[in-house]
Design a protein around this motif. Structure first.
Motif, PDB file in Angstrom:
ATOM      1  N   LEU A 118     -16.243 -42.680 -84.902  1.00 55.69           N
ATOM      2  CA  LEU A 118     -17.671 -42.636 -84.596  1.00 55.69           C
ATOM      3  C   LEU A 118     -17.940 -41.891 -83.291  1.00 55.69           C
ATOM      4  O   LEU A 118     -18.860 -41.069 -83.212  1.00 55.69           O
ATOM      5  N   ILE A 119     -17.123 -42.167 -82.277  1.00 60.53           N
ATOM      6  CA  ILE A 119     -17.336 -41.513 -80.993  1.00 60.53           C
ATOM      7  C   ILE A 119     -16.963 -40.035 -81.068  1.00 60.53           C
ATOM      8  O   ILE A 119     -17.753 -39.149 -80.726  1.00 60.53           O
ATOM      9  N   GLY A 120     -15.748 -39.754 -81.530  1.00 60.09           N
ATOM     10  CA  GLY A 120     -15.283 -38.368 -81.574  1.00 60.09           C
ATOM     11  C   GLY A 120     -16.032 -37.523 -82.582  1.00 60.09           C
ATOM     12  O   GLY A 120     -16.449 -36.389 -82.283  1.00 60.09           O
ATOM     13  N   GLY A 121     -16.226 -38.050 -83.801  1.00 57.77           N
ATOM     14  CA  GLY A 121     -16.878 -37.281 -84.852  1.00 57.77           C
ATOM     15  C   GLY A 121     -18.330 -36.970 -84.545  1.00 57.77           C
ATOM     16  O   GLY A 121     -18.779 -35.827 -84.694  1.00 57.77           O
ATOM     17  N   THR A 122     -19.083 -37.981 -84.107  1.00 60.62           N
ATOM     18  CA  THR A 122     -20.498 -37.741 -83.810  1.00 60.62           C
ATOM     19  C   THR A 122     -20.667 -36.847 -82.586  1.00 60.62           C
ATOM     20  O   THR A 122     -21.586 -36.015 -82.543  1.00 60.62           O
ATOM     21  N   ALA A 123     -19.802 -36.983 -81.584  1.00 68.98           N
ATOM     22  CA  ALA A 123     -19.888 -36.126 -80.394  1.00 68.98           C
ATOM     23  C   ALA A 123     -19.668 -34.660 -80.767  1.00 68.98           C
ATOM     24  O   ALA A 123     -20.408 -33.767 -80.323  1.00 68.98           O
ATOM     25  N   LEU A 124     -18.650 -34.395 -81.600  1.00 70.59           N
ATOM     26  CA  LEU A 124     -18.398 -33.025 -82.043  1.00 70.59           C
ATOM     27  C   LEU A 124     -19.550 -32.503 -82.899  1.00 70.59           C
ATOM     28  O   LEU A 124     -19.953 -31.338 -82.775  1.00 70.59           O
ATOM     29  N   GLY A 125     -20.076 -33.350 -83.769  1.00 68.99           N
ATOM     30  CA  GLY A 125     -21.185 -32.936 -84.622  1.00 68.99           C
ATOM     31  C   GLY A 125     -22.439 -32.620 -83.828  1.00 68.99           C
ATOM     32  O   GLY A 125     -23.135 -31.636 -84.114  1.00 68.99           O
ATOM     33  N   ILE A 126     -22.744 -33.436 -82.825  1.00 67.32           N
ATOM     34  CA  ILE A 126     -23.923 -33.188 -81.984  1.00 67.32           C
ATOM     35  C   ILE A 126     -23.749 -31.895 -81.199  1.00 67.32           C
ATOM     36  O   ILE A 126     -24.669 -31.066 -81.116  1.00 67.32           O
ATOM     37  N   ALA A 127     -22.569 -31.708 -80.609  1.00 67.39           N
ATOM     38  CA  ALA A 127     -22.317 -30.484 -79.836  1.00 67.39           C
ATOM     39  C   ALA A 127     -22.431 -29.250 -80.719  1.00 67.39           C
ATOM     40  O   ALA A 127     -23.000 -28.225 -80.320  1.00 67.39           O
ATOM     41  N   SER A 128     -21.919 -29.345 -81.944  1.00 66.18           N
ATOM     42  CA  SER A 128     -21.966 -28.204 -82.858  1.00 66.18           C
ATOM     43  C   SER A 128     -23.396 -27.872 -83.256  1.00 66.18           C
ATOM     44  O   SER A 128     -23.776 -26.699 -83.310  1.00 66.18           O
ATOM     45  N   ALA A 129     -24.196 -28.898 -83.543  1.00 66.49           N
ATOM     46  CA  ALA A 129     -25.568 -28.676 -84.002  1.00 66.49           C
ATOM     47  C   ALA A 129     -26.486 -28.208 -82.881  1.00 66.49           C
ATOM     48  O   ALA A 129     -27.350 -27.354 -83.087  1.00 66.49           O
ATOM     49  N   ARG A 131     -25.585 -26.976 -79.603  1.00 65.34           N
ATOM     50  CA  ARG A 131     -25.177 -25.806 -78.830  1.00 65.34           C
ATOM     51  C   ARG A 131     -25.226 -24.519 -79.645  1.00 65.34           C
ATOM     52  O   ARG A 131     -25.667 -23.474 -79.164  1.00 65.34           O
ATOM     53  N   GLY A 132     -24.732 -24.573 -80.885  1.00 62.53           N
ATOM     54  CA  GLY A 132     -24.729 -23.382 -81.725  1.00 62.53           C
ATOM     55  C   GLY A 132     -23.780 -22.314 -81.202  1.00 62.53           C
ATOM     56  O   GLY A 132     -22.936 -22.558 -80.335  1.00 62.53           O
ATOM     57  N   GLY A 133     -23.919 -21.096 -81.710  1.00 57.89           N
ATOM     58  CA  GLY A 133     -23.156 -19.961 -81.218  1.00 57.89           C
ATOM     59  C   GLY A 133     -21.661 -20.138 -81.361  1.00 57.89           C
ATOM     60  O   GLY A 133     -21.148 -20.651 -82.362  1.00 57.89           O
ATOM     61  N   ARG A 134     -20.929 -19.723 -80.316  1.00 57.95           N
ATOM     62  CA  ARG A 134     -19.468 -19.798 -80.343  1.00 57.95           C
ATOM     63  C   ARG A 134     -18.975 -21.253 -80.359  1.00 57.95           C
ATOM     64  O   ARG A 134     -17.936 -21.549 -80.961  1.00 57.95           O
ATOM     65  N   THR A 135     -19.713 -22.116 -79.687  1.00 58.44           N
ATOM     66  CA  THR A 135     -19.332 -23.538 -79.697  1.00 58.44           C
ATOM     67  C   THR A 135     -19.369 -24.089 -81.115  1.00 58.44           C
ATOM     68  O   THR A 135     -18.444 -24.793 -81.555  1.00 58.44           O
ATOM     69  N   ASP A 136     -20.420 -23.750 -81.833  1.00 60.78           N
ATOM     70  CA  ASP A 136     -20.548 -24.194 -83.219  1.00 60.78           C
ATOM     71  C   ASP A 136     -19.407 -23.646 -84.070  1.00 60.78           C
ATOM     72  O   ASP A 136     -18.794 -24.386 -84.855  1.00 60.78           O
ATOM     73  N   GLY A 137     -19.101 -22.374 -83.915  1.00 62.25           N
ATOM     74  CA  GLY A 137     -18.033 -21.762 -84.697  1.00 62.25           C
ATOM     75  C   GLY A 137     -16.679 -22.384 -84.403  1.00 62.25           C
ATOM     76  O   GLY A 137     -15.892 -22.662 -85.325  1.00 62.25           O
ATOM     77  N   ALA A 138     -16.394 -22.611 -83.117  1.00 64.03           N
ATOM     78  CA  ALA A 138     -15.108 -23.193 -82.744  1.00 64.03           C
ATOM     79  C   ALA A 138     -14.965 -24.615 -83.280  1.00 64.03           C
ATOM     80  O   ALA A 138     -13.908 -25.005 -83.786  1.00 64.03           O
ATOM     81  N   ILE A 139     -16.045 -25.387 -83.200  1.00 65.78           N
ATOM     82  CA  ILE A 139     -15.993 -26.765 -83.689  1.00 65.78           C
ATOM     83  C   ILE A 139     -15.857 -26.795 -85.205  1.00 65.78           C
ATOM     84  O   ILE A 139     -15.139 -27.645 -85.762  1.00 65.78           O
ATOM     85  N   LEU A 140     -16.511 -25.876 -85.898  1.00 63.97           N
ATOM     86  CA  LEU A 140     -16.388 -25.820 -87.347  1.00 63.97           C
ATOM     87  C   LEU A 140     -14.946 -25.535 -87.778  1.00 63.97           C
ATOM     88  O   LEU A 140     -14.426 -26.141 -88.720  1.00 63.97           O
ATOM     89  N   VAL A 141     -14.307 -24.604 -87.084  1.00 62.61           N
ATOM     90  CA  VAL A 141     -12.908 -24.292 -87.388  1.00 62.61           C
ATOM     91  C   VAL A 141     -12.025 -25.510 -87.119  1.00 62.61           C
ATOM     92  O   VAL A 141     -11.162 -25.875 -87.926  1.00 62.61           O
ATOM     93  N   ALA A 142     -12.241 -26.144 -85.973  1.00 66.80           N
ATOM     94  CA  ALA A 142     -11.421 -27.304 -85.598  1.00 66.80           C
ATOM     95  C   ALA A 142     -11.616 -28.465 -86.567  1.00 66.80           C
ATOM     96  O   ALA A 142     -10.643 -29.094 -87.012  1.00 66.80           O
ATOM     97  N   THR A 143     -12.866 -28.753 -86.922  1.00 72.21           N
ATOM     98  CA  THR A 143     -13.125 -29.883 -87.816  1.00 72.21           C
ATOM     99  C   THR A 143     -12.647 -29.595 -89.242  1.00 72.21           C
ATOM    100  O   THR A 143     -12.261 -30.523 -89.960  1.00 72.21           O
ATOM    101  N   SER A 144     -12.665 -28.340 -89.651  1.00 75.94           N
ATOM    102  CA  SER A 144     -12.121 -27.991 -90.970  1.00 75.94           C
ATOM    103  C   SER A 144     -10.620 -28.263 -91.011  1.00 75.94           C
ATOM    104  O   SER A 144     -10.094 -28.807 -91.989  1.00 75.94           O
ATOM    105  N   ALA A 145      -9.932 -27.889 -89.934  1.00 76.22           N
ATOM    106  CA  ALA A 145      -8.492 -28.156 -89.852  1.00 76.22           C
ATOM    107  C   ALA A 145      -8.217 -29.655 -89.792  1.00 76.22           C
ATOM    108  O   ALA A 145      -7.283 -30.154 -90.433  1.00 76.22           O
ATOM    109  N   MET A 146      -9.031 -30.384 -89.042  1.00 76.26           N
ATOM    110  CA  MET A 146      -8.861 -31.834 -88.943  1.00 76.26           C
ATOM    111  C   MET A 146      -9.048 -32.504 -90.305  1.00 76.26           C
ATOM    112  O   MET A 146      -8.284 -33.396 -90.689  1.00 76.26           O
ATOM    113  N   SER A 147     -10.074 -32.079 -91.044  1.00 76.26           N
ATOM    114  CA  SER A 147     -10.372 -32.695 -92.340  1.00 76.26           C
ATOM    115  C   SER A 147      -9.253 -32.476 -93.349  1.00 76.26           C
ATOM    116  O   SER A 147      -9.039 -33.298 -94.243  1.00 76.26           O
TER     117      SER A 147
END
Length: 322
Positions: A118-129, A131-147
């Motif tokens: 809950l803490i890690g997943g929601t924090a990454l999701g909020i930052a991605s939504a 911040r956008g831009g490169r932050t969003d792209g980097a988090i999407l790549v990281a979360t895809s690998a995590m999943s």
């Protein structure tokens, strides 16, 4: 009684009735599983064991194989309602007592893992939504690998690096009765379980927030001069909580199922490792009890989520009441 109160009562009553029916059907399926296997049920139960007369008599008595099917089911079902889950052939112990001794470790692990997700997943999701831009792209790549990372693979890597090479965490056991010992021993198992779920939680949170940020009511709030934290808290986060909460309900039952692999890797004496051993040794009473436990947790958490979500999202409450 007002029409709104009557609609709420029907909603709650319908959901509770649905949960009760689901659990009842589950008991039928779980009990019938043994009798769906081709051949004599006793031969299945005795597979891999030396069929001494004493063991055969014990199995016949425990599973009441000399009685009609419906009578066996009724005796088993009423026994469960009174807390009697049967007797473990493998451990020579009452199943209820066996589960009670194993439950604390699994509960600690599931709660610890859920907090991390809950803490890690929601924090990454909020930052991605947000911040956008490169932050969003980097988090999407990281979360895809995590999943895509299986829990047992993560467990082996964490065990090798942080317990073997660095020696920061213990590699075996659930720790002592004190909280600090439990947390230290369960950190690596909890992280191994949390990684893939946290990736999914981040993506769900991001999608929900993105949908709300582009909605008409948020645009209207911006036109009225609202912005910043107030806009995010009252017009975005509140409605975006619903899909996150729905996934959280599925998460709890999922952790109970997937914990068995991690418990085996780290030598945790919990429910997960118990069911693995019981399936291997055809200890049917334990498998039935654990299956019912997992389904009960799944049904109960989804019932709670289904009743809470209308309180969070007014639009959903009005739709269900209508």
């Amino acid at each position: 009684m007002s029409s709104q109160a009557a609609a709420s009562f029907r909603l709650v009553g319908g959901r509770v009735l649905g949960a009760v029916v689901t659990m009842w059907v589950t008991t039928i399926v779980v009990f019938s599983a043994l009798y769906l296997v081709p051949g004599d049920p006793l031969s299945v139960l005795l597979r891999g064991r030396k069929p001494t007369p004493e063991l055969v008599e014990m199995m016949r008595a425990q599973y009441q194989l000399d009685l009609p099917f419906l009578e066996r089911y009724w005796n088993w079902f009423t026994g469960i309602l009174h807390g009697d889950f049967g007797y473990s052939i493998q451990y020579q112990q009452d199943v209820g007592e066996l589960l009670a001794g194993r439950m604390p470790t699994t509960v600690w692990l599931v709660v610890y893992t859920a907090i991390l997700i809950l803490i890690g997943g929601t924090a990454l999701g909020i930052a991605s939504a947000v911040r956008g831009g490169r932050t969003d792209g980097a988090i999407l790549v990281a979360t895809s690998a995590m999943s895509a990372l299986p829990a047992f693979v993560a467990a082996l890597v964490l065990l090798f690096v942080f317990a073997g090479l660095l020696g920061w965490f213990p590699s075996f056991g659930a720790g002592g009765p004190d909280v600090a010992s439990r947390i230290v021993h369960l950190t690596l198992p909890a992280v191994a379980l949390a990684i893939s779920y946290a990736g999914l939680m981040a993506r769900i949170t991001r999608s929900a927030l993105r949908a709300e940020l582009g909605s008409d009511h948020v645009e209207a709030a911006r036109l009225r001069g609202l912005g910043g934290i107030h806009l995010f808290r009252h017009h975005v986060a509140r409605n975006a909580t619903v899909p996150v909460l729905t996934y959280s309900g599925i998460l709890v039952a999922g952790l109970l199922v997937t914990s068995q692999l991690v418990e085996s890797v780290f030598g945790l004496n919990g429910i997960g490792s118990l069911v693995v051993s019981s399936v291997k040794n055809l200890d049917l009473a334990v498998v039935q009890a654990v299956t019912l436990l997992v389904v009960a947790v799944f049904v109960l958490t989804n019932l709670v989520v289904d009743l809470v979500t209308p309180m969070i999202d007014v639009r959903l409450r009005q739709r269900k009441a209508a």
